[in-house]
Design an enzyme around this catalytic site. Structure first.
Site, mmCIF file in Angstrom:
data_model
loop_
_atom_site.group_PDB
_atom_site.id
_atom_site.type_symbol
_atom_site.label_atom_id
_atom_site.label_comp_id
_atom_site.label_asym_id
_atom_site.label_seq_id
_atom_site.Cartn_x
_atom_site.Cartn_y
_atom_site.Cartn_z
ATOM 1 C CD GLU A 153 13.856 1.746 10.161
ATOM 2 O OE1 GLU A 153 14.167 2.950 10.721
ATOM 3 O OE2 GLU A 153 14.468 0.647 10.495
ATOM 4 N N GLY A 204 3.640 5.473 12.588
ATOM 5 C CA GLY A 204 4.275 4.184 12.942
ATOM 6 C C GLY A 204 3.779 3.688 14.481
ATOM 7 C CB CYS A 251 13.941 9.664 6.990
ATOM 8 S SG CYS A 251 14.666 8.449 6.040
ATOM 9 N N GLY A 302 7.459 5.645 7.452
ATOM 10 C CA GLY A 302 6.435 6.870 7.311
ATOM 11 C C GLY A 302 6.918 7.644 8.776
ATOM 12 C CB SER A 303 4.913 10.407 10.010
ATOM 13 O OG SER A 303 3.644 9.774 10.315
ATOM 14 C CE LYS A 343 -1.597 3.143 2.105
ATOM 15 N NZ LYS A 343 -1.270 4.608 1.682
ATOM 16 C CD GLU A 401 10.643 13.530 10.209
ATOM 17 O OE1 GLU A 401 9.521 13.427 10.392
ATOM 18 O OE2 GLU A 401 11.591 12.947 9.626
HETATM 19 P P1 NAD Z 1 2.921 9.239 6.640
HETATM 20 O O1 NAD Z 1 3.010 8.428 8.249
HETATM 21 O O2 NAD Z 1 2.068 10.085 6.813
HETATM 22 O O3 NAD Z 1 2.625 8.103 5.604
HETATM 23 C C1 NAD Z 1 3.208 6.766 5.277
HETATM 24 C C2 NAD Z 1 2.265 5.689 4.772
HETATM 25 O O4 NAD Z 1 1.329 5.281 5.937
HETATM 26 C C3 NAD Z 1 1.541 6.117 3.632
HETATM 27 O O5 NAD Z 1 1.475 5.240 2.839
HETATM 28 C C4 NAD Z 1 0.115 6.481 4.337
HETATM 29 O O6 NAD Z 1 -0.652 6.116 3.495
HETATM 30 C C5 NAD Z 1 0.101 5.329 5.357
HETATM 31 N N1 NAD Z 1 -0.634 5.354 6.453
HETATM 32 C C6 NAD Z 1 -0.909 6.665 7.067
HETATM 33 N N2 NAD Z 1 -2.100 6.578 8.308
HETATM 34 C C7 NAD Z 1 -2.237 4.975 8.257
HETATM 35 C C8 NAD Z 1 -2.812 4.209 8.936
HETATM 36 N N3 NAD Z 1 -3.318 4.733 10.099
HETATM 37 N N4 NAD Z 1 -2.658 3.027 9.028
HETATM 38 C C9 NAD Z 1 -2.080 2.376 7.940
HETATM 39 N N5 NAD Z 1 -1.465 3.060 7.152
HETATM 40 C C10 NAD Z 1 -1.306 4.492 7.166
HETATM 41 O O7 NAD Z 1 4.421 9.346 6.116
HETATM 42 P P2 NAD Z 1 4.665 10.202 5.134
HETATM 43 O O8 NAD Z 1 4.303 11.617 5.072
HETATM 44 O O9 NAD Z 1 4.364 9.386 3.713
HETATM 45 O O10 NAD Z 1 6.220 10.172 4.946
HETATM 46 C C11 NAD Z 1 7.012 11.026 5.472
HETATM 47 C C12 NAD Z 1 7.541 10.547 6.835
HETATM 48 O O11 NAD Z 1 8.423 9.230 6.342
HETATM 49 C C13 NAD Z 1 8.754 11.328 7.599
HETATM 50 O O12 NAD Z 1 8.402 11.361 8.895
HETATM 51 C C14 NAD Z 1 10.206 10.531 7.288
HETATM 52 O O13 NAD Z 1 11.007 10.826 8.157
HETATM 53 C C15 NAD Z 1 9.625 9.254 7.301
HETATM 54 N N6 NAD Z 1 10.519 8.527 6.454
HETATM 55 C C16 NAD Z 1 11.459 7.634 7.298
HETATM 56 C C17 NAD Z 1 12.150 6.733 6.513
HETATM 57 C C18 NAD Z 1 13.235 5.935 7.400
HETATM 58 O O14 NAD Z 1 13.615 4.805 6.958
HETATM 59 N N7 NAD Z 1 13.354 6.118 8.761
HETATM 60 C C19 NAD Z 1 12.495 6.893 5.316
HETATM 61 C C20 NAD Z 1 11.567 7.742 4.412
HETATM 62 C C21 NAD Z 1 10.882 8.315 5.103
#
Ligand code: NAD
Length: 496
Positions: free
Chosen positions: A250, A233, A284, A228-229, A175, A385
């Site tokens: 992550e 997470g 990130c 993701g965020s 997804k 962040e």
């Molecule tokens: P986000 O958390 O908004 O979304 C990430 C993913 O999670 C998307 O596919 C989103 O649709 C999904 N999602 C959102 N809510 C959900 C839920 N309730 N249940 C299941 N899935 C859900 O993050 P973003 O804005 O897409 O990405 C940016 C973030 O990602 C930043 O915080 C960045 O630091 C982090 N990031 C971390 C790494 C790492 O390896 N540490 C790498 C890249 C990005």
């Protein structure tokens, strides 16, 4: 009529049952729609999970070297398509073209690396304490994975998950982020063209709270890999904990570069520009804090400000562009809110701080490279962040003071130190509490053959990418085999 971007379920491209489509747009030009994407409903996720469950039995029995060969074909196809895919990354996500191509290159590297794991996937063989008995551990697949990915590395991060998951014998439902759904779709097309059997890799599009969460909660899922965020997470960690479900997550970072009084300042400035404003600060591992020794603070700031003010903002497809847009309107507003908060808290804004609207940029989500100096380490802009082109410069009295500042957030992804003193670099290497530490290099630029991830609230569970302690730990579980060929009852710890 634009072609609809579909789900991929059980080897077929199918429209979702969520009704209608949503749009993925070019952040450099809001009027440019990159794709219209089908909306999914719970029914689509049920179908995808069921296809993955059915495919699991056969796929997990395919010899791992054969699964690895499929990844070599993925790598070859990605190499062939690199230019077009890199341009798509730039159009859909906004990063400048060399970085868009780099995004694809990471996926190529990962496919080759994990492809060759098909001939390793090693466990241990150890001597038994009893005669005529052998003892070994094996890596076995976990089952059906939910893979949830963000938008900032729209080809690389899905590939970082797909390659190890599949070589290890799992089946998956991916997804991806709604903002980069077209990139994810092209990547899945490549896996399909490389010969992934029906049901092994499924793709469903849609929003996180609806589609993503339904997938994570689905009873047919064995494990979750999330990037993701932190907010998302940690919510998913809670959910998975309650369901006794494996999750590796992550998340965010508040990465910092230390610039010591003996650093090569020009080199440190180059690293700070690349770390702070590369990918428009949307990595990130972005260097969003610079912790500078007081002896070189004024000189460093003058050089850093001068270099940042020369960055050329624009559409990432243009050769003259150094920094592209931010991803979307909510993120654009969030970054400007953080800039407002920094001013209110009393940090000194010395560069940027506004939307950039010159010429064609008026049609996109552009923000000027922004620098705050005299930032207190406890300020909101130094703790949270921001994920945009905003860098906080903080003054430090000594190496120990600098390390304390760097370690003083809830995150722990990446850090770096610029120094010519081998002893200082050794102390930093030992005391910086981050998953990745760079010496005389910026906070960004991890290579795929070592584990990637962070400490504290940045990460949970096994790391991503290669090497011992990396992704194979996330995508396999251990099975231990004892074989007794003595023909009699032997009792460990008891018989002599
Ligand atoms: P986000 O958390 O908004 O979304 C990430 C993913 O999670 C998307 O596919 C989103 O649709 C999904 N999602 C959102 N809510 C959900 C839920 N309730 N249940 C299941 N899935 C859900 O993050 P973003 O804005 O897409 O990405 C940016 C973030 O990602 C930043 O915080 C960045 O630091 C982090 N990031 C971390 C790494 C790492 O390896 N540490 C790498 C890249 C990005």
């Amino acid at each position: 009529m634009r072609e609809m971007i579909k789900n991929f379920i059980n080897g077929k491209w199918v429209a979702g049952h969520g009704g209608g489509t949503f749009k993925s747009i070019n952040p450099a030009n809001k009027t440019n729609v990159i794709g219209e994407i089908t909306r999914s409903s719970p029914k689509d996720i049920d179908m995808a999970v069921s296809a993955a469950r059915q495919a699991y039995e056969a796929w997990s029995q395919v010899p791992a070297p054969r699964r690895g060969e499929m990844l070599f074909r993925v790598a070859e196809l990605l190499t062939k398509e690199k230019k077009g895919l890199g341009q798509l990354v730039t159009r859909e996500m906004g990063k400048v073209l060399p970085e868009g191509l780099g995004d694809v290159q990471e996926a190529i590297d990962m496919a080759y690396y994990m492809g060759s794991e098909g001939r390793r996937l090693s466990g241990e063989t150890v001597p038994s304490e009893l005669p005529n008995k052998d003892a070994k551990s094996l890596r076995v697949p976990i089952g059906v994975f939910a893979l949830i990915t963000p938008w900032n590395f729209p080809i690389a991060i899905p590939a970082w998950k797909l390659c190890p998951a599949l070589v290890a014998g799992n089946t998956v439902v991916l997804k991806p982020s709604r903002d980069t759904a077209v990139c994810a779709t092209r990547l899945v097309e490549i896996f399909a063209a490389a010969g992934v059997p029906a049901g092994v890799l499924n793709l469903v599009h849609g929003s996180g709270p609806e589609v993503g969460e339904y997938l994570v909660r689905h009873p047919g899922i064995d494990a979750v890999s999330f990037t993701g965020s932190c907010d998302t997470g940690e919510h998913l960690e809670d959910l998975c904990g309650g369901m006794h479900r494996h999750i590796s997550a992550e998340m965010g970072g508040k990465n910092a570069i230390i610039v010591m009084d003996d650093a090569k300042l020009e080199l440190a400035v180059e690293g700070a520009i690349w770390g702070g404003f590369g990918t428009t600060g949307q990595r990130c591992t972005a260097a969003s804090r610079l912790v500078v020794h007081e002896a070189v603070y004024p000189r460093f700031i003058a050089l850093f400000k001068e270099a940042a003010s020369k960055l050329r903002i624009g559409n990432g497809l243009r050769k003259t562009t150094d920094m592209g847009p931010v991803i979307n309107e909510p993120q654009f507003k969030k970054i400007l809110d953080y800039i407002g908060a920094g001013k209110k808290e009393g940090a000194r804004l010395i560069l940027g701080g506004r939307p950039y609207t010159q010429g064609e940029c008026a049609r996109g989500f552009f923000i000027e490279p922004t620098i705050f100096m005299d930032v207190d380490p406890e300020m909101k802009i130094a703790q949270e962040e921001i994920f945009g082109p905003v860098v906080c410069v903080i003054r430090a009295k000594s190496l120990e003071d600098a390390i304390r500042i760097v370690n003083g957030t809830r995150y722990g992804l990446s850090s770096s130190i610029y120094t010519q003193d081998v002893n200082k670099s050794a102390i930093a290497e030992r005391d910086l509490d981050t998953g990745i530490v760079y010496i005389n290099a910026s906070t960004i630029g991890a290579e795929i053959q070592l584990p990637f991830g962070g400490t504290k609230h940045t990460g949970m569970g096994p790391r991503e990418a290669g090497g011992r302690g990396g992704a194979l730990d996330a995508y396999t579980k251990w099975k231990v085999i004892y074989r007794d060929f003595s023909g009699r009852l032997q009792r460990a710890q008891i018989d002599k």
